[in-house]
Design a protein around this motif. Structure first.
Motif, mmCIF file in Angstrom:
data_model
loop_
_atom_site.group_PDB
_atom_site.id
_atom_site.type_symbol
_atom_site.label_atom_id
_atom_site.label_comp_id
_atom_site.label_asym_id
_atom_site.label_seq_id
_atom_site.Cartn_x
_atom_site.Cartn_y
_atom_site.Cartn_z
ATOM 1 N N PHE A 1 32.212 37.253 50.035
ATOM 2 C CA PHE A 1 33.171 36.846 50.228
ATOM 3 C C PHE A 1 33.495 35.295 48.580
ATOM 4 O O PHE A 1 34.575 35.267 48.318
ATOM 5 N N THR A 2 32.644 34.289 49.125
ATOM 6 C CA THR A 2 32.255 33.164 47.725
ATOM 7 C C THR A 2 32.203 33.551 46.263
ATOM 8 O O THR A 2 32.726 32.598 46.010
ATOM 9 N N ALA A 3 31.640 34.688 46.739
ATOM 10 C CA ALA A 3 31.980 35.180 45.618
ATOM 11 C C ALA A 3 32.609 36.345 44.581
ATOM 12 O O ALA A 3 33.127 36.324 43.482
ATOM 13 N N LEU A 4 33.556 36.447 45.344
ATOM 14 C CA LEU A 4 35.268 37.213 44.608
ATOM 15 C C LEU A 4 35.786 36.892 44.188
ATOM 16 O O LEU A 4 35.831 37.293 42.805
ATOM 17 N N LEU A 5 36.625 35.576 43.901
ATOM 18 C CA LEU A 5 37.199 34.451 43.176
ATOM 19 C C LEU A 5 36.432 34.694 41.904
ATOM 20 O O LEU A 5 36.619 35.061 40.287
ATOM 21 N N PRO A 6 34.668 34.235 41.387
ATOM 22 C CA PRO A 6 34.139 34.502 40.275
ATOM 23 C C PRO A 6 34.271 35.800 39.513
ATOM 24 O O PRO A 6 34.247 36.505 38.433
ATOM 25 N N VAL A 7 33.958 36.690 40.569
ATOM 26 C CA VAL A 7 33.240 38.387 39.853
ATOM 27 C C VAL A 7 34.604 38.731 39.935
ATOM 28 O O VAL A 7 34.502 38.987 38.683
ATOM 29 N N ALA A 8 36.061 38.966 40.225
ATOM 30 C CA ALA A 8 37.416 38.595 40.224
ATOM 31 C C ALA A 8 37.633 38.013 38.640
ATOM 32 O O ALA A 8 37.835 39.267 37.693
ATOM 33 N N ALA A 9 37.516 37.367 37.779
ATOM 34 C CA ALA A 9 37.832 36.475 36.873
ATOM 35 C C ALA A 9 36.913 37.230 35.891
ATOM 36 O O ALA A 9 37.250 37.508 34.740
ATOM 37 N N MET A 10 35.652 37.650 36.500
ATOM 38 C CA MET A 10 34.760 38.650 35.026
ATOM 39 C C MET A 10 35.409 39.827 35.073
ATOM 40 O O MET A 10 34.727 40.444 34.131
ATOM 41 N N LEU A 11 36.111 40.387 36.417
ATOM 42 C CA LEU A 11 36.132 41.928 35.826
ATOM 43 C C LEU A 11 37.545 42.389 35.297
ATOM 44 O O LEU A 11 37.670 43.404 35.344
ATOM 45 N N ALA A 12 38.079 41.410 35.404
ATOM 46 C CA ALA A 12 39.693 41.218 34.930
ATOM 47 C C ALA A 12 39.796 41.524 33.846
ATOM 48 O O ALA A 12 38.887 41.411 32.736
ATOM 49 N N GLY A 13 41.037 42.761 33.523
ATOM 50 C CA GLY A 13 40.862 43.792 31.924
ATOM 51 C C GLY A 13 39.826 44.482 31.857
ATOM 52 O O GLY A 13 39.617 45.142 30.637
ATOM 53 N N THR A 14 38.753 44.881 32.700
ATOM 54 C CA THR A 14 37.328 45.747 33.089
ATOM 55 C C THR A 14 38.606 46.999 33.694
ATOM 56 O O THR A 14 39.425 46.538 34.483
ATOM 57 N N ASP A 15 37.467 48.218 34.149
ATOM 58 C CA ASP A 15 37.935 49.274 34.754
ATOM 59 C C ASP A 15 37.192 49.495 35.588
ATOM 60 O O ASP A 15 36.494 49.959 36.567
ATOM 61 N N ILE A 16 36.534 48.415 35.926
ATOM 62 C CA ILE A 16 35.503 47.921 37.694
ATOM 63 C C ILE A 16 36.038 47.042 38.565
ATOM 64 O O ILE A 16 36.951 46.480 38.440
ATOM 65 N N GLY A 17 36.293 47.377 39.719
ATOM 66 C CA GLY A 17 36.941 47.805 40.697
ATOM 67 C C GLY A 17 36.414 46.757 41.667
ATOM 68 O O GLY A 17 34.441 46.056 41.164
ATOM 69 N N LEU A 18 37.156 45.134 42.485
ATOM 70 C CA LEU A 18 36.599 44.789 43.253
ATOM 71 C C LEU A 18 37.010 45.023 44.860
ATOM 72 O O LEU A 18 38.133 45.235 45.239
ATOM 73 N N GLY A 19 35.970 44.850 45.298
ATOM 74 C CA GLY A 19 35.900 45.400 47.026
ATOM 75 C C GLY A 19 35.609 44.066 47.927
ATOM 76 O O GLY A 19 34.139 42.719 47.242
ATOM 77 N N ALA A 20 35.678 43.535 48.787
ATOM 78 C CA ALA A 20 35.783 42.595 50.037
ATOM 79 C C ALA A 20 34.458 43.784 51.060
ATOM 80 O O ALA A 20 34.402 44.685 50.690
ATOM 81 N N GLN A 21 33.933 43.286 51.670
ATOM 82 C CA GLN A 21 32.603 43.810 52.627
ATOM 83 C C GLN A 21 33.056 44.220 53.937
ATOM 84 O O GLN A 21 32.823 44.735 55.075
ATOM 85 N N ASN A 22 34.382 42.982 54.786
ATOM 86 C CA ASN A 22 34.758 42.774 55.611
ATOM 87 C C ASN A 22 36.475 42.236 55.625
ATOM 88 O O ASN A 22 36.573 41.739 54.533
ATOM 89 N N MET A 23 36.676 41.962 57.022
ATOM 90 C CA MET A 23 37.747 41.239 56.720
ATOM 91 C C MET A 23 37.966 41.452 58.410
ATOM 92 O O MET A 23 38.377 41.906 59.060
ATOM 93 N N HIS A 24 39.410 40.302 58.606
ATOM 94 C CA HIS A 24 39.834 40.342 59.659
ATOM 95 C C HIS A 24 41.411 41.225 59.456
ATOM 96 O O HIS A 24 41.825 41.822 58.867
ATOM 97 N N TRP A 25 41.922 41.590 61.427
ATOM 98 C CA TRP A 25 43.025 42.238 60.974
ATOM 99 C C TRP A 25 43.779 41.969 61.173
ATOM 100 O O TRP A 25 44.967 42.504 60.531
ATOM 101 N N GLU A 26 44.464 40.433 61.875
ATOM 102 C CA GLU A 26 45.367 39.287 61.232
ATOM 103 C C GLU A 26 45.496 39.129 60.239
ATOM 104 O O GLU A 26 44.670 38.620 59.966
ATOM 105 N N ALA A 27 46.947 39.153 60.133
ATOM 106 C CA ALA A 27 47.638 38.360 58.487
ATOM 107 C C ALA A 27 47.115 36.650 58.726
ATOM 108 O O ALA A 27 46.808 36.010 57.570
ATOM 109 N N GLN A 28 47.087 36.210 59.580
ATOM 110 C CA GLN A 28 46.793 34.604 59.702
ATOM 111 C C GLN A 28 46.480 34.409 60.704
ATOM 112 O O GLN A 28 46.740 34.738 61.128
ATOM 113 N N GLY A 29 45.949 33.085 61.167
ATOM 114 C CA GLY A 29 46.023 32.740 62.365
ATOM 115 C C GLY A 29 44.229 31.293 62.639
ATOM 116 O O GLY A 29 43.952 31.732 62.077
#
Ligand code: PEP
Length: 253
Positions: free
Chosen positions: A44-72
């Motif tokens: 998770f902590t690398a999603l933001l910097p990696v997203a910035a590097m992948l912007a404009g490329t054809d390489i997708g970005l994914g997380a490894q997990n998440m909670h199911w609730e929208a917030q809380g």
């Protein structure tokens, strides 16, 4: 025709700075591989910097997990909306989540529903333990995991998902399943279950990856199988050359 997909699961490796270095090392090589969907799943902590590097490329970005609730009030958790700010994919139900963090089929199902609500493509992992395999329970376990994860979805929704067959005994052990064995489980058990529940068209549309000690030397064998549409790669995704070579093997197949 299902477009091949190669996803790198970095697990709990790489600080944000190390992630930048790794992406810089593989970016050119990955971009040179066309006709294959390539996805990086850093912590998770690398999603933001990696997203910035992948912007404009054809390489997708994914997380490894998440909670199911929208917030809380879920201290320490990350919501689907937080993931969706940066990523388009999310790995769900990885065997390490199931084994070490108590994720049940029901929890995985809630997360898959949350993923779709946030326009995230889930990469849903299923796979048997060594004990289950030796007790001839592979088909039973995988049918239960596939059915459980996909409870409450329409055939159309399922068609856009990605599943990953990851025999637990093959993850991080260097002992991959044989390509034929993996293809048999994917074709007969995974696509078989999908056909029973969602119909033939959905079962044939879903992309199913193989995961478990995929390396440059064995990747092509898996990709040559008719029912395997790519790979979820752990260890080898942490090495730029190896991950690029695996993506290139998917293109050749
Ligand atoms: C994984 O963790 O999803 C995985 C397949 O790991 P490895 O490639 O290291 O076996």
């Amino acid at each position: 025709m299902r477009t091949p997909l190669v996803a790198g699961n970095w697990k709990m490796h790489k600080t944000a700075e190390e992630a930048r270095l790794l992406v810089a090392d593989m970016l050119g090589g990955l971009q040179a591989v066309s006709g294959v969907e390539k996805v990086l799943c850093p912590p998770f902590t690398a999603l933001l910097p990696v997203a910035a590097m992948l912007a404009g490329t054809d390489i997708g970005l994914g997380a490894q997990n998440m909670h199911w609730e929208a917030q809380g009030a879920f201290t320490g958790e990350i919501s689907p909306a937080m993931v969706a700010e940066f990523a388009r994919y999310v790995i769900l139900g990885h065997s390490e989540r199931r084994a070490y963090f108590g994720e049940t089929d029901e929890i995985v199902n809630r997360k898959v529903h949350a993923a779709l609500q946030h326009n995230l493509t889930p990469i849903v992992c299923v796979g048997e333990t060594l004990e289950e395999r030796e007790a001839d329970l592979t088909a039973k376990v995988i049918r239960r995991q596939v059915s459980g994860a996909l409870e409450g979805f329409t055939a159309e929704q399922v068609s856009g998902m990605v599943l990953a067959y990851e025999p637990i005994w093959a993850i991080g052990t260097g002992k991959a399943a044989t390509a034929e064995e993996a293809n048999r489980v994917v074709a007969e058990v995974i696509r078989g279950t999908l056909t029973e529940r969602f119909g033939e068209a959905a079962a044939q549309a879903v992309r199913v990856l193989y995961g478990g000690s995929v390396k440059p030397h064995n990747a092509a064998e898996f990709f040559a199988q008719p029912d395997i549409d790519g790979a979820l790669v752990g260890g080898a995704s942490l090495k730029a050359d190896a991950f690029v070579a695996i993506a290139a093997a998917a293109k050749q197949a």
